[in-house]
Design a protein around this motif. Structure first.
Motif, PDB file in Angstrom:
ATOM      1  N   UNK A 149       0.834  -1.215   0.000  1.00 59.06           N
ATOM      2  CA  UNK A 149       0.000   0.000   0.000  1.00 59.06           C
ATOM      3  C   UNK A 149       0.863   1.257   0.000  1.00 59.06           C
ATOM      4  N   UNK A 150       2.073   1.160   0.579  1.00 60.15           N
ATOM      5  CA  UNK A 150       2.996   2.312   0.563  1.00 60.15           C
ATOM      6  C   UNK A 150       3.650   2.483  -0.804  1.00 60.15           C
ATOM      7  N   UNK A 151       3.417   1.513  -1.690  1.00 62.15           N
ATOM      8  CA  UNK A 151       3.971   1.602  -3.050  1.00 62.15           C
ATOM      9  C   UNK A 151       5.348   0.971  -3.189  1.00 62.15           C
ATOM     10  N   UNK A 152       5.817   0.293  -2.110  1.00 58.87           N
ATOM     11  CA  UNK A 152       7.131  -0.360  -2.231  1.00 58.87           C
ATOM     12  C   UNK A 152       6.985  -1.698  -2.942  1.00 58.87           C
ATOM     13  N   UNK A 153       8.037  -2.056  -3.677  1.00 60.39           N
ATOM     14  CA  UNK A 153       8.022  -3.356  -4.351  1.00 60.39           C
ATOM     15  C   UNK A 153       8.170  -4.446  -3.277  1.00 60.39           C
ATOM     16  N   UNK A 154       7.417  -5.531  -3.387  1.00 57.35           N
ATOM     17  CA  UNK A 154       7.510  -6.637  -2.430  1.00 57.35           C
ATOM     18  C   UNK A 154       7.753  -7.937  -3.185  1.00 57.35           C
ATOM     19  N   UNK A 155       8.796  -8.680  -2.748  1.00 60.25           N
ATOM     20  CA  UNK A 155       8.988 -10.053  -3.226  1.00 60.25           C
ATOM     21  C   UNK A 155       8.589 -10.966  -2.072  1.00 60.25           C
ATOM     22  N   UNK A 156       7.556 -11.782  -2.275  1.00 62.94           N
ATOM     23  CA  UNK A 156       7.143 -12.729  -1.236  1.00 62.94           C
ATOM     24  C   UNK A 156       7.515 -14.125  -1.712  1.00 62.94           C
ATOM     25  N   UNK A 157       8.339 -14.832  -0.916  1.00 62.41           N
ATOM     26  CA  UNK A 157       8.772 -16.179  -1.300  1.00 62.41           C
ATOM     27  C   UNK A 157       8.256 -17.194  -0.280  1.00 62.41           C
ATOM     28  N   UNK A 158       7.997 -18.405  -0.741  1.00 63.37           N
ATOM     29  CA  UNK A 158       7.534 -19.450   0.186  1.00 63.37           C
ATOM     30  C   UNK A 158       7.022 -20.659  -0.561  1.00 63.37           C
ATOM     31  N   UNK A 159       6.384 -21.552   0.183  1.00 67.57           N
ATOM     32  CA  UNK A 159       5.792 -22.738  -0.444  1.00 67.57           C
ATOM     33  C   UNK A 159       4.583 -22.291  -1.274  1.00 67.57           C
ATOM     34  N   UNK A 160       4.148 -23.104  -2.238  1.00 69.17           N
ATOM     35  CA  UNK A 160       2.981 -22.717  -3.039  1.00 69.17           C
ATOM     36  C   UNK A 160       1.740 -22.422  -2.188  1.00 69.17           C
ATOM     37  N   UNK A 161       1.541 -23.173  -1.074  1.00 64.49           N
ATOM     38  CA  UNK A 161       0.343 -22.911  -0.258  1.00 64.49           C
ATOM     39  C   UNK A 161       0.463 -21.573   0.481  1.00 64.49           C
ATOM     40  N   UNK A 162       1.696 -21.161   0.796  1.00 66.69           N
ATOM     41  CA  UNK A 162       1.874 -19.850   1.444  1.00 66.69           C
ATOM     42  C   UNK A 162       1.601 -18.726   0.442  1.00 66.69           C
ATOM     43  N   UNK A 163       1.975 -18.947  -0.813  1.00 69.82           N
ATOM     44  CA  UNK A 163       1.685 -17.937  -1.852  1.00 69.82           C
ATOM     45  C   UNK A 163       0.168 -17.884  -2.087  1.00 69.82           C
ATOM     46  N   UNK A 164      -0.478 -19.061  -2.116  1.00 67.98           N
ATOM     47  CA  UNK A 164      -1.942 -19.106  -2.280  1.00 67.98           C
ATOM     48  C   UNK A 164      -2.625 -18.356  -1.144  1.00 67.98           C
ATOM     49  N   UNK A 165      -2.144 -18.560   0.085  1.00 72.48           N
ATOM     50  CA  UNK A 165      -2.708 -17.881   1.260  1.00 72.48           C
ATOM     51  C   UNK A 165      -2.559 -16.373   1.140  1.00 72.48           C
ATOM     52  N   UNK A 166      -1.390 -15.923   0.727  1.00 67.54           N
ATOM     53  CA  UNK A 166      -1.144 -14.476   0.586  1.00 67.54           C
ATOM     54  C   UNK A 166      -2.083 -13.872  -0.459  1.00 67.54           C
ATOM     55  N   UNK A 167      -2.215 -14.550  -1.591  1.00 67.78           N
ATOM     56  CA  UNK A 167      -3.030 -14.013  -2.701  1.00 67.78           C
ATOM     57  C   UNK A 167      -4.499 -13.859  -2.284  1.00 67.78           C
ATOM     58  N   UNK A 168      -5.040 -14.887  -1.556  1.00 71.22           N
ATOM     59  CA  UNK A 168      -6.444 -14.787  -1.149  1.00 71.22           C
ATOM     60  C   UNK A 168      -6.576 -13.697  -0.079  1.00 71.22           C
ATOM     61  N   UNK A 169      -5.593 -13.596   0.797  1.00 75.46           N
ATOM     62  CA  UNK A 169      -5.637 -12.571   1.852  1.00 75.46           C
ATOM     63  C   UNK A 169      -5.658 -11.176   1.227  1.00 75.46           C
ATOM     64  N   UNK A 170      -4.806 -10.943   0.210  1.00 74.28           N
ATOM     65  CA  UNK A 170      -4.728  -9.610  -0.410  1.00 74.28           C
ATOM     66  C   UNK A 170      -5.978  -9.317  -1.243  1.00 74.28           C
ATOM     67  N   UNK A 171      -6.500 -10.366  -1.889  1.00 72.01           N
ATOM     68  CA  UNK A 171      -7.743 -10.263  -2.660  1.00 72.01           C
ATOM     69  C   UNK A 171      -7.705  -9.161  -3.732  1.00 72.01           C
ATOM     70  N   UNK A 172      -6.533  -8.845  -4.216  1.00 72.48           N
ATOM     71  CA  UNK A 172      -6.390  -7.765  -5.204  1.00 72.48           C
ATOM     72  C   UNK A 172      -5.027  -7.947  -5.875  1.00 72.48           C
ATOM     73  N   UNK A 173      -4.941  -7.612  -7.157  1.00 70.80           N
ATOM     74  CA  UNK A 173      -3.633  -7.688  -7.834  1.00 70.80           C
ATOM     75  C   UNK A 173      -2.853  -6.409  -7.583  1.00 70.80           C
ATOM     76  N   UNK A 174      -1.636  -6.542  -7.139  1.00 75.47           N
ATOM     77  CA  UNK A 174      -0.769  -5.377  -6.952  1.00 75.47           C
ATOM     78  C   UNK A 174       0.341  -5.441  -7.998  1.00 75.47           C
ATOM     79  N   UNK A 175       0.525  -4.330  -8.745  1.00 75.75           N
ATOM     80  CA  UNK A 175       1.606  -4.309  -9.745  1.00 75.75           C
ATOM     81  C   UNK A 175       2.968  -4.464  -9.076  1.00 75.75           C
ATOM     82  N   UNK A 176       3.075  -3.976  -7.815  1.00 80.96           N
ATOM     83  CA  UNK A 176       4.371  -3.982  -7.124  1.00 80.96           C
ATOM     84  C   UNK A 176       4.644  -5.274  -6.328  1.00 80.96           C
ATOM     85  N   UNK A 177       3.804  -6.308  -6.533  1.00 82.87           N
ATOM     86  CA  UNK A 177       4.028  -7.595  -5.835  1.00 82.87           C
ATOM     87  C   UNK A 177       4.600  -8.636  -6.794  1.00 82.87           C
ATOM     88  N   UNK A 178       5.684  -9.294  -6.342  1.00 87.16           N
ATOM     89  CA  UNK A 178       6.232 -10.442  -7.091  1.00 87.16           C
ATOM     90  C   UNK A 178       6.153 -11.646  -6.154  1.00 87.16           C
TER      91      UNK A 178
END
Ligand SMILES: Cc1cc2nc3c(=O)[nH]c(=O)nc-3n(C[C@H](O)[C@H](O)[C@H](O)COP(=O)(O)OP(=O)(O)OC[C@H]3O[C@@H](n4cnc5c(N)ncnc54)[C@H](O)[C@@H]3O)c2cc1C
Ligand code: SF4
Ligand code: SF4
Ligand code: SF4
Length: 387
Positions: A149-178
């Motif tokens: 939300x502050x506009x900083x680029x974020x790289x989130x790494x982890x197991x596929x289920x942790x990435x799935x959890x993050x994506x549902x939690x955010x519930x929105x596509x962020x251009x600055x998320x990898x």
């Protein structure tokens, strides 16, 4: 309020824990040492957000055309410190150099594994190397959202289920998320890891743990513990009890035996794996120092690859062929009845003896092993013919 019909489906992603506006969800260990959500009914306002973010209740089908690449980092030091080809560090450096933040799995002061973030290149070393125990997500989804939300680029790494959890939690596509995930065999429990650490340490204090020490080679990596009295314990992976029990599925999280994330169509932008089967697929890269197999899953993934391309040795490869010797990429680890016996006994029997006992094979297992070795030989012959 969240109600999982089968406890064994919960991956422990912490999505529900992070979203609850009343903080009435805590993550509690079950008797095996895996974290599950527990709800304080008295504080719950029935908003249902926890149910909405659960990636197991709300599954997503990804339609993409992933590209497979065999590659390794040209920086020999980083490559040798990493589990496979040292690609994670290059992606992390790229994000930090653009003012971003990197989330990943690191050891805490007791050598348990937790997710945290860093924003300087030296600290990326905390995340380097696979840790074969489930990493606790804690509040990191919330923290990642704040940075996004502050506009900083974020790289989130982890197991596929942790990435799935993050994506549902955010519930929105962020251009600055990898998002970068891994090909994942499964994760052992915290209690088993704690028990094994204690068994190996014999009362000494740990100062370092490396699950993938390459001094014995990449394919014959060893598990190494260093202690504060200057002594070490080092065991080649396929001779080490903890690794043997891990790869034979004696103590994985229940969700890992029926994993919804075993697919070549992934939610992450880029997937990292060991290039097992390199001898048959890319023999010219086979120097036993570690080569990664990566899947480029999205346009963002393609952009990342463009930026790191000059720093890696790489070659594209057919994706179906690339995973022939890496079943964790597309199928769940097999459940074994020996798991029940392991969890019943591990606190009372010497760890090494228990694993030796569990590895004694029945005639049926010997037959399966023989069948698998024949299938492997046929695959190698076919690959050589196709070349
Ligand atoms: C539990 C586990 C099981 C794996 N199973 C397989 C497999 O079956 N087949 C295969 O080809 N590859 C598997 N891998 C991936 C592989 O071991 C390497 O992590 C991957 O190839 C990246 O290597 P690298 O050299 O690029 O970077 P490295 O520096 O080795 O990568 C470190 C990356 O792994 C992440 N990481 C480390 N430990 C954990 C953890 N406990 N939980 C979540 N993320 C973690 C870090 O956050 C970082 O992003 C597994 C990794 C883990 C952690
Ligand atoms: S229903 Fe709302 S308040 Fe209740 S546990 Fe779920 S998220 Fe928390
Ligand atoms: S959101 Fe994650 S931790 Fe919560 S119930 Fe679903 S899978 Fe389990
Ligand atoms: S095997 Fe599946 S459920 Fe288990 S940790 Fe890996 S991604 Fe999660």
């Amino acid at each position: 309020m969240i109600q999982m019909s089968r406890k064994e489906d919960c991956t422990g992603c912490h999505g529900c824990y992070n979203i609850c506006p009343k903080k009435c969800i805590t993550m509690e260990f079950d008797e095996e040492g895996f974290l599950y959500p527990s709800i304080n009914i008295e504080k719950c306002i029935g908003c249902n957000l926890c149910e909405k973010v659960c990636p197991i209740i709300h599954t997503v089908e990804v339609k993409n055309e992933p590209i497979a690449v065999g590659c390794y980092n040209r920086d020999e030091k980083i490559r040798m410190e990493s589990s496979s080809g040292g690609i994670f560090t290059l992606i992390g450096e790229l994000v930090i150099n653009s003012g971003g933040v990197v989330f990943g799995a690191s050891f805490d002061e007791n050598y348990n594994v937790e997710h945290t973030y860093v924003d300087n290149i030296n600290d990326l070393s905390k995340f380097r190397g696979s840790k074969y125990v489930q990493s606790t997500i804690g509040n990191t989804y919330k923290e990642a959202k704040e940075f996004l939300e502050q506009g900083r680029k974020v790289l989130f790494t982890g197991t596929p289920c942790q990435i799935g959890g993050l994506k549902r939690y955010l519930n929105k596509d962020y251009d600055n998320l990898i998002c970068q995930d891994i090909v994942c065999h499964g994760v052992p429990s915290v209690y088993v890891w704690e028990h094994y650490k204690e068994y190996i340490s014999e009362g000494k204090n740990l100062v370092d743990v490396n699950f993938r020490n390459k001094s014995t080679g990449w394919k014959t990596y060893s598990l190494k513990f260093d202690f504060d009295d200057g002594t070490s314990y080092q065991d080649i992976g396929n001779e080490n009890s903890y690794i043997k029990g891990f790869v034979r599925n004696f103590y994985l999280r229940p969700s890992c035996y029926n994993c919804r994330y075993k697919t070549l169509h992934r939610e992450s932008d880029i997937t990292l794996a060991d290039f097992w089967g390199i001898e048959a697929n890319l023999p010219e890269f086979d120097d036993n120092k570690g080569t990664s197999l990566i899947f480029i899953n999205s346009d963002k993934g393609k952009q990342i690859f463009k930026h790191i391309e000059d720093n890696i040795v790489h070659k594209n490869i057919d994706i179906e062929k690339s995973v022939m010797f890496n079943p964790s990429a597309f199928e769940s680890s097999k459940y074994t009845k020996k798991r029940e016996y392991f969890y019943k006994k591990y606190k009372n029997i010497k760890f090494d003896s228990l694993i030796i006992d569990l590895m004694k094979k029945s005639n049926y297992e010997k037959l399966c092993e023989y069948k698998n070795s024949i299938i492997s030989k046929i695959k190698r012959l076919l690959l050589n013919k196709l070349k």
